[in-house]
Write a protein that holds these residues in place. Structure first.
Motif, mmCIF file in Angstrom:
data_model
loop_
_atom_site.group_PDB
_atom_site.id
_atom_site.type_symbol
_atom_site.label_atom_id
_atom_site.label_comp_id
_atom_site.label_asym_id
_atom_site.label_seq_id
_atom_site.Cartn_x
_atom_site.Cartn_y
_atom_site.Cartn_z
ATOM 1 N N GLY A 1 60.809 36.129 19.032
ATOM 2 C CA GLY A 1 61.030 37.397 19.257
ATOM 3 C C GLY A 1 62.220 38.161 18.402
ATOM 4 O O GLY A 1 63.119 37.408 17.805
ATOM 5 N N PHE A 2 62.409 39.302 18.599
ATOM 6 C CA PHE A 2 63.389 39.951 17.947
ATOM 7 C C PHE A 2 63.872 41.298 18.420
ATOM 8 O O PHE A 2 62.894 41.754 19.089
ATOM 9 C CB PHE A 2 63.094 40.381 16.316
ATOM 10 C CG PHE A 2 62.119 41.443 16.389
ATOM 11 C CD1 PHE A 2 62.106 42.738 16.004
ATOM 12 C CD2 PHE A 2 60.591 40.976 16.007
ATOM 13 C CE1 PHE A 2 61.176 43.595 15.791
ATOM 14 C CE2 PHE A 2 59.648 41.791 15.890
ATOM 15 C CZ PHE A 2 59.968 43.252 15.613
ATOM 16 N N SER A 3 64.885 41.723 18.416
ATOM 17 C CA SER A 3 65.594 42.933 19.148
ATOM 18 C C SER A 3 65.006 43.829 17.943
ATOM 19 O O SER A 3 65.191 43.820 16.817
ATOM 20 C CB SER A 3 67.083 42.882 18.969
ATOM 21 O OG SER A 3 67.507 42.078 19.985
ATOM 22 N N CYS A 4 64.671 45.133 18.669
ATOM 23 C CA CYS A 4 64.064 46.337 17.752
ATOM 24 C C CYS A 4 64.418 47.626 18.583
ATOM 25 O O CYS A 4 64.126 47.864 19.701
ATOM 26 C CB CYS A 4 62.696 46.065 18.062
ATOM 27 S SG CYS A 4 61.650 47.543 17.120
ATOM 28 N N ASP B 1 72.520 43.601 27.532
ATOM 29 C CA ASP B 1 73.298 43.549 26.201
ATOM 30 C C ASP B 1 73.172 42.016 25.333
ATOM 31 O O ASP B 1 73.133 42.044 24.273
ATOM 32 C CB ASP B 1 74.569 44.292 26.070
ATOM 33 C CG ASP B 1 75.616 43.959 27.075
ATOM 34 O OD1 ASP B 1 75.046 43.577 28.228
ATOM 35 O OD2 ASP B 1 76.427 43.689 26.694
ATOM 36 N N GLU B 2 73.586 41.076 26.477
ATOM 37 C CA GLU B 2 73.717 39.931 25.837
ATOM 38 C C GLU B 2 72.349 39.288 25.226
ATOM 39 O O GLU B 2 72.302 38.631 24.096
ATOM 40 C CB GLU B 2 74.449 38.931 26.744
ATOM 41 C CG GLU B 2 75.979 39.047 26.815
ATOM 42 C CD GLU B 2 76.812 39.273 25.575
ATOM 43 O OE1 GLU B 2 76.550 38.161 24.854
ATOM 44 O OE2 GLU B 2 77.369 39.964 25.393
ATOM 45 N N ILE B 3 71.415 39.528 25.954
ATOM 46 C CA ILE B 3 70.177 38.902 25.578
ATOM 47 C C ILE B 3 69.600 39.898 24.163
ATOM 48 O O ILE B 3 69.047 39.137 23.058
ATOM 49 C CB ILE B 3 69.120 39.263 26.383
ATOM 50 C CG1 ILE B 3 69.242 38.400 27.913
ATOM 51 C CG2 ILE B 3 67.503 38.947 26.191
ATOM 52 C CD1 ILE B 3 68.605 38.792 28.982
ATOM 53 N N CYS B 4 70.038 41.061 24.177
ATOM 54 C CA CYS B 4 69.748 41.737 22.836
ATOM 55 C C CYS B 4 70.366 41.298 21.670
ATOM 56 O O CYS B 4 69.781 41.112 20.890
ATOM 57 C CB CYS B 4 70.251 43.212 23.138
ATOM 58 S SG CYS B 4 69.741 44.185 21.721
ATOM 59 N N ARG B 5 71.930 40.852 21.933
ATOM 60 C CA ARG B 5 72.487 40.299 20.892
ATOM 61 C C ARG B 5 71.956 38.820 20.290
ATOM 62 O O ARG B 5 71.694 38.638 19.184
ATOM 63 C CB ARG B 5 73.871 40.202 21.217
ATOM 64 C CG ARG B 5 74.793 41.216 21.237
ATOM 65 C CD ARG B 5 76.238 41.060 21.744
ATOM 66 N NE ARG B 5 76.932 42.318 21.803
ATOM 67 C CZ ARG B 5 77.225 43.217 22.631
ATOM 68 N NH1 ARG B 5 76.841 42.477 23.965
ATOM 69 N NH2 ARG B 5 77.793 44.076 22.934
ATOM 70 N N ARG C 1 75.882 55.368 17.828
ATOM 71 C CA ARG C 1 77.010 54.969 17.037
ATOM 72 C C ARG C 1 77.509 53.288 16.808
ATOM 73 O O ARG C 1 78.525 53.091 17.220
ATOM 74 C CB ARG C 1 78.249 55.789 17.331
ATOM 75 C CG ARG C 1 77.857 57.203 17.178
ATOM 76 C CD ARG C 1 79.045 58.407 17.185
ATOM 77 N NE ARG C 1 79.889 58.014 16.229
ATOM 78 C CZ ARG C 1 81.287 58.631 16.315
ATOM 79 N NH1 ARG C 1 81.539 59.464 17.342
ATOM 80 N NH2 ARG C 1 82.065 58.489 15.209
ATOM 81 N N SER C 2 76.480 52.409 16.649
ATOM 82 C CA SER C 2 76.406 51.090 16.276
ATOM 83 C C SER C 2 77.100 50.551 17.729
ATOM 84 O O SER C 2 77.685 49.201 17.283
ATOM 85 C CB SER C 2 77.564 51.080 15.023
ATOM 86 O OG SER C 2 76.919 51.718 14.141
ATOM 87 N N SER C 3 77.173 50.940 18.793
ATOM 88 C CA SER C 3 77.297 50.071 20.152
ATOM 89 C C SER C 3 76.723 50.451 21.213
ATOM 90 O O SER C 3 75.980 51.540 21.217
ATOM 91 C CB SER C 3 78.822 50.206 20.178
ATOM 92 O OG SER C 3 79.380 51.607 20.640
ATOM 93 N N PHE C 4 76.700 49.628 22.199
ATOM 94 C CA PHE C 4 75.842 49.833 23.282
ATOM 95 C C PHE C 4 76.610 51.033 24.241
ATOM 96 O O PHE C 4 77.839 50.713 24.227
ATOM 97 C CB PHE C 4 75.744 48.406 24.049
ATOM 98 C CG PHE C 4 75.011 47.439 23.537
ATOM 99 C CD1 PHE C 4 73.625 47.871 23.293
ATOM 100 C CD2 PHE C 4 75.204 46.482 23.172
ATOM 101 C CE1 PHE C 4 72.804 46.985 22.473
ATOM 102 C CE2 PHE C 4 74.627 45.251 22.378
ATOM 103 C CZ PHE C 4 73.353 45.846 21.967
#
Length: 191
Positions: free
Chosen positions: A47-50, A93-97, A165-168
């Motif tokens: 899998g990958f974050s998208c 968010d940690e899973i996404c990272r 803007r590059s953050s959650f």
């Protein structure tokens, strides 16, 4: 009359493009949800974050997303032909990272079950969309993927994971009413 731009009635304007950093900064102003695309192949779960996910069509039920051409996960998912798009909740968010990293066991410590198509449905996702690959098109440094949704997994009522803007970021607790903060008020006189 057709101008140098090829668009009838448009004036000829020299073609310029923003520098990559300027373009990235401009696009970071577009808030998006975050997904993880998952599948099972001969090597196991992948899998990958998208962030580049969107709905495409209701009839037929199509979605679209754009993996980088340098992705090592997408070729494995493409080969499987069946996958899940897991829409992430604010508390993921940690899973996404973890799924954004290369060269690691992305599924270590991640709870999941196999969907009807065999692809991993991530526990805690807002929804998992089971899909089959329909079409791919080149899109610069990304591939444009069109997928048919074949099943919708359980729906969780929770706040979405947003990227801006590059953050959650977090969704406001209450929807902003139409007209508040400039929404829908442009061009109207104040009363």
């Amino acid at each position: 009359m057709v101008t140098a731009t090829g668009i009838p009635g448009a004036s000829a304007v020299p073609r310029t493009e923003p520098a990559p950093g300027e373009f990235k900064s401009a696009l970071s102003r577009f808030c998006s949800g975050v997904t993880i695309v998952t599948a099972i192949d001969a090597e196991g779960p992948v899998g990958f974050s998208c962030q580049s996910f969107s709905s495409l069509s209701l009839e037929p039920p199509y979605v679209s997303f754009c993996p980088a051409v340098t992705s090592t996960s997408w070729p494995r998912i493409r080969s499987a032909g069946r996958f899940c798009v897991n829409v992430l909740a604010a508390d993921q968010d940690e899973i996404c990272r973890a799924f954004a990293r290369s060269g690691t066991d992305k599924f270590a410590g991640v709870e999941w079950t196999a969907g009807g198509n065999g692809a991993p449905r991530l526990a805690g996702a807002l929804v998992s969309l089971e899909c089959t690959l329909e079409e791919e098109q080149p899109g610069g440094d990304h591939t444009i993927v069109i997928a048919r949704v074949t099943a919708v997994g359980p729906i969780r009522e929770a706040a979405p994971l947003l990227f801006y803007r590059s953050s959650f970021r977090e969704l406001a607790s209450e929807p902003v009413a139409a007209g508040a903060y400039g929404a829908g008020t442009r061009g109207r006189a104040e009363r």
